[in-house]
Motif scaffolding. Structure first.
Motif, mmCIF file in Angstrom:
data_model
loop_
_atom_site.group_PDB
_atom_site.id
_atom_site.type_symbol
_atom_site.label_atom_id
_atom_site.label_comp_id
_atom_site.label_asym_id
_atom_site.label_seq_id
_atom_site.Cartn_x
_atom_site.Cartn_y
_atom_site.Cartn_z
ATOM 1 N N VAL A 19 -1.796 -21.589 -30.842
ATOM 2 C CA VAL A 19 -2.064 -22.743 -29.975
ATOM 3 C C VAL A 19 -0.740 -23.100 -29.289
ATOM 4 O O VAL A 19 0.314 -23.075 -29.932
ATOM 5 C CB VAL A 19 -2.569 -23.953 -30.788
ATOM 6 N N THR A 34 -2.859 -28.664 -23.870
ATOM 7 C CA THR A 34 -3.054 -27.704 -24.958
ATOM 8 C C THR A 34 -3.847 -26.511 -24.446
ATOM 9 O O THR A 34 -4.829 -26.684 -23.722
ATOM 10 C CB THR A 34 -3.837 -28.377 -26.106
ATOM 11 N N ALA A 35 -3.421 -25.312 -24.849
ATOM 12 C CA ALA A 35 -4.142 -24.108 -24.414
ATOM 13 C C ALA A 35 -4.041 -23.009 -25.468
ATOM 14 O O ALA A 35 -3.017 -22.883 -26.148
ATOM 15 C CB ALA A 35 -3.577 -23.605 -23.084
ATOM 16 N N ASN A 36 -5.134 -22.262 -25.593
ATOM 17 C CA ASN A 36 -5.076 -21.056 -26.433
ATOM 18 C C ASN A 36 -5.470 -19.819 -25.633
ATOM 19 O O ASN A 36 -5.355 -18.708 -26.144
ATOM 20 C CB ASN A 36 -5.941 -21.199 -27.689
ATOM 21 N N ALA A 37 -5.965 -19.995 -24.408
ATOM 22 C CA ALA A 37 -6.260 -18.845 -23.537
ATOM 23 C C ALA A 37 -4.946 -18.405 -22.907
ATOM 24 O O ALA A 37 -4.614 -18.745 -21.764
ATOM 25 C CB ALA A 37 -7.287 -19.228 -22.480
ATOM 26 N N CYS A 51 -4.687 -19.741 -18.965
ATOM 27 C CA CYS A 51 -5.885 -19.986 -18.148
ATOM 28 C C CYS A 51 -6.340 -21.435 -18.261
ATOM 29 O O CYS A 51 -7.059 -21.785 -19.205
ATOM 30 C CB CYS A 51 -7.021 -19.058 -18.593
ATOM 31 N N PRO A 52 -5.919 -22.283 -17.336
ATOM 32 C CA PRO A 52 -6.401 -23.665 -17.347
ATOM 33 C C PRO A 52 -7.747 -23.786 -16.633
ATOM 34 O O PRO A 52 -7.983 -23.104 -15.620
ATOM 35 C CB PRO A 52 -5.306 -24.422 -16.579
ATOM 36 N N SER A 53 -8.588 -24.641 -17.149
ATOM 37 C CA SER A 53 -9.848 -24.953 -16.474
ATOM 38 C C SER A 53 -9.543 -25.506 -15.086
ATOM 39 O O SER A 53 -8.548 -26.215 -14.891
ATOM 40 C CB SER A 53 -10.591 -26.006 -17.305
ATOM 41 N N LYS A 55 -10.918 -27.848 -13.894
ATOM 42 C CA LYS A 55 -11.052 -29.313 -13.988
ATOM 43 C C LYS A 55 -9.830 -29.966 -14.641
ATOM 44 O O LYS A 55 -9.710 -31.192 -14.626
ATOM 45 C CB LYS A 55 -12.283 -29.653 -14.825
ATOM 46 N N ALA A 56 -8.969 -29.177 -15.269
ATOM 47 C CA ALA A 56 -7.821 -29.762 -15.977
ATOM 48 C C ALA A 56 -6.877 -30.409 -14.974
ATOM 49 O O ALA A 56 -6.702 -29.913 -13.857
ATOM 50 C CB ALA A 56 -7.099 -28.682 -16.777
ATOM 51 N N ARG A 57 -6.251 -31.503 -15.390
ATOM 52 C CA ARG A 57 -5.337 -32.197 -14.480
ATOM 53 C C ARG A 57 -4.174 -31.306 -14.061
ATOM 54 O O ARG A 57 -3.708 -31.370 -12.928
ATOM 55 C CB ARG A 57 -4.813 -33.482 -15.137
ATOM 56 N N PHE A 84 -2.483 -33.417 -26.735
ATOM 57 C CA PHE A 84 -2.368 -32.836 -25.391
ATOM 58 C C PHE A 84 -3.672 -32.171 -24.934
ATOM 59 O O PHE A 84 -3.742 -31.620 -23.835
ATOM 60 C CB PHE A 84 -1.179 -31.879 -25.322
ATOM 61 N N ALA A 85 -4.707 -32.242 -25.794
ATOM 62 C CA ALA A 85 -6.047 -31.839 -25.358
ATOM 63 C C ALA A 85 -6.851 -33.079 -24.943
ATOM 64 O O ALA A 85 -8.038 -32.972 -24.634
ATOM 65 C CB ALA A 85 -6.768 -31.096 -26.489
ATOM 66 N N GLY A 86 -6.210 -34.234 -24.994
ATOM 67 C CA GLY A 86 -6.898 -35.486 -24.629
ATOM 68 C C GLY A 86 -7.883 -35.928 -25.696
ATOM 69 O O GLY A 86 -8.821 -36.668 -25.419
ATOM 70 N N PHE A 149 -5.689 -20.979 -34.485
ATOM 71 C CA PHE A 149 -6.991 -21.525 -34.093
ATOM 72 C C PHE A 149 -8.031 -20.428 -34.270
ATOM 73 O O PHE A 149 -7.899 -19.337 -33.706
ATOM 74 C CB PHE A 149 -6.898 -21.961 -32.631
ATOM 75 N N TYR A 154 -8.306 -25.472 -36.813
ATOM 76 C CA TYR A 154 -6.899 -25.135 -36.997
ATOM 77 C C TYR A 154 -6.740 -24.535 -38.389
ATOM 78 O O TYR A 154 -7.337 -25.027 -39.348
ATOM 79 C CB TYR A 154 -6.022 -26.385 -36.891
HETATM 80 C C1 LIG Z 1 -7.032 -25.585 -29.522
HETATM 81 C C2 LIG Z 1 -7.350 -25.882 -28.090
HETATM 82 C C3 LIG Z 1 -7.207 -24.892 -27.132
HETATM 83 C C4 LIG Z 1 -7.497 -25.140 -25.784
HETATM 84 N N1 LIG Z 1 -7.312 -24.164 -24.868
HETATM 85 C C5 LIG Z 1 -7.571 -24.399 -23.569
HETATM 86 C C6 LIG Z 1 -7.318 -23.401 -22.587
HETATM 87 O O1 LIG Z 1 -6.829 -22.313 -22.873
HETATM 88 N N2 LIG Z 1 -7.618 -23.704 -21.285
HETATM 89 C C7 LIG Z 1 -8.132 -24.915 -20.926
HETATM 90 O O2 LIG Z 1 -8.393 -25.141 -19.740
HETATM 91 N N3 LIG Z 1 -8.345 -25.892 -21.844
HETATM 92 C C8 LIG Z 1 -8.059 -25.663 -23.147
HETATM 93 N N4 LIG Z 1 -8.240 -26.644 -24.068
HETATM 94 C C9 LIG Z 1 -8.740 -27.953 -23.624
HETATM 95 C C10 LIG Z 1 -7.634 -28.714 -22.910
HETATM 96 O O3 LIG Z 1 -6.485 -28.899 -23.712
HETATM 97 C C11 LIG Z 1 -8.143 -30.083 -22.454
HETATM 98 O O4 LIG Z 1 -9.379 -29.965 -21.841
HETATM 99 C C12 LIG Z 1 -7.125 -30.614 -21.489
HETATM 100 O O5 LIG Z 1 -6.176 -31.381 -22.123
HETATM 101 C C13 LIG Z 1 -7.758 -31.403 -20.432
HETATM 102 O O6 LIG Z 1 -6.710 -31.760 -19.625
HETATM 103 P P1 LIG Z 1 -6.787 -33.035 -18.717
HETATM 104 O O7 LIG Z 1 -7.266 -34.158 -19.588
HETATM 105 O O8 LIG Z 1 -5.374 -33.181 -18.324
HETATM 106 O O9 LIG Z 1 -7.709 -32.665 -17.628
HETATM 107 C C14 LIG Z 1 -7.951 -26.410 -25.402
HETATM 108 C C15 LIG Z 1 -8.074 -27.417 -26.361
HETATM 109 C C16 LIG Z 1 -7.790 -27.158 -27.691
HETATM 110 C C17 LIG Z 1 -7.917 -28.266 -28.704
#
Ligand SMILES: Cc1cc2nc3c(=O)[nH]c(=O)nc-3n(C[C@H](O)[C@H](O)[C@H](O)COP(=O)(O)O)c2cc1C
Length: 182
Positions: A19, A34-37, A51-53, A55-57, A84-86, A149, A154
């Motif tokens: 993570v 937070t990201a695991n991709a 790889c962020p969505s 929709k992510a900020r 940091f995943a909100g 993860f 976790y």
């Molecule tokens: C363990 C874990 C891994 C995640 N990995 C990803 C990821 O690789 N890509 C992604 O877009 N969101 C991922 N997320 C979700 C984002 O962290 C979450 O949607 C993000 O904080 C949203 O951002 P925003 O509130 O700034 O839009 C993950 C969340 C967790 C808990």
């Protein structure tokens, strides 16, 4: 055949990952997610991707971001992964500090930080594929215990159970062994 979304997510969850928290500065503020991709991509040049969505900020700032950091989390940093995943629901935020790195802010106390120059952004369905060229490495404190993860949870890895994988750097010059399967 249409793929069942739940089964698809569960299948992907069988691929254990670390993570990380991606940190970058834009619009005059530090942003973190937070990201695991995340994947290694190339050794020469040294490239990685996350790889962020869409929709992510953080994605809203991708055209402004010239550099970013990928901060791998240590096993006791799951609160930061949630934060940091909100997904932090407590009144007081967990303790953390962004410190200036070579490529903008980095998360202090991470396992390892890959500091990257932005290389390319490619479209990937409902996510972006963000490729960074690693320009600096920041090593965290040993021992390196990662936050893992797997299947939506976790986990801790048992560091005593290691079995060495082949050292591919050492066998580079040998002819490849090709196995054919009918
Ligand atoms: C363990 C874990 C891994 C995640 N990995 C990803 C990821 O690789 N890509 C992604 O877009 N969101 C991922 N997320 C979700 C984002 O962290 C979450 O949607 C993000 O904080 C949203 O951002 P925003 O509130 O700034 O839009 C993950 C969340 C967790 C808990």
């Amino acid at each position: 055949m249409t793929l069942d979304a739940g089964r698809f997510r569960r299948a992907l969850g069988c691929f254990a990952t670390g993570v990380a928290v991606i940190t970058a500065e834009f619009d005059g503020a530090a942003h973190a997610m937070t990201a695991n991709a995340i994947s290694s991509l190339s050794l020469d040049p040294p490239l990685i991707l996350f790889c962020p969505s869409k929709k992510a900020r953080l994605s809203a700032g991708l055209n402004l971001i010239k550099e970013f950091s990928v901060n791998f989390l240590r096993n006791e940093q799951e609160a930061l992964a949630n934060y940091f995943a909100g997904a932090w629901r407590k009144p007081i935020a967990p303790t953390f500090r962004f410190v200036p790195g070579h490529c903008g802010p980095r998360l202090e106390g991470s396992l390892v930080t890959l500091e990257c120059a932005m290389h390319e952004v490619i479209e990937g369905g409902d996510h972006w594929i963000v490729i960074g060229r690693v320009v600096h490495l920041h090593d965290g404190v040993e021992p390196h215990y990662p936050l893992v993860f797997f299947k939506g949870q976790y986990r801790d890895i048992d560091m005593r159970q290691g079995v060495p994988a082949p050292d591919l750097a050492a066998v580079e010059d040998e002819p490849p062994h090709i196995f054919y399967h009918n």
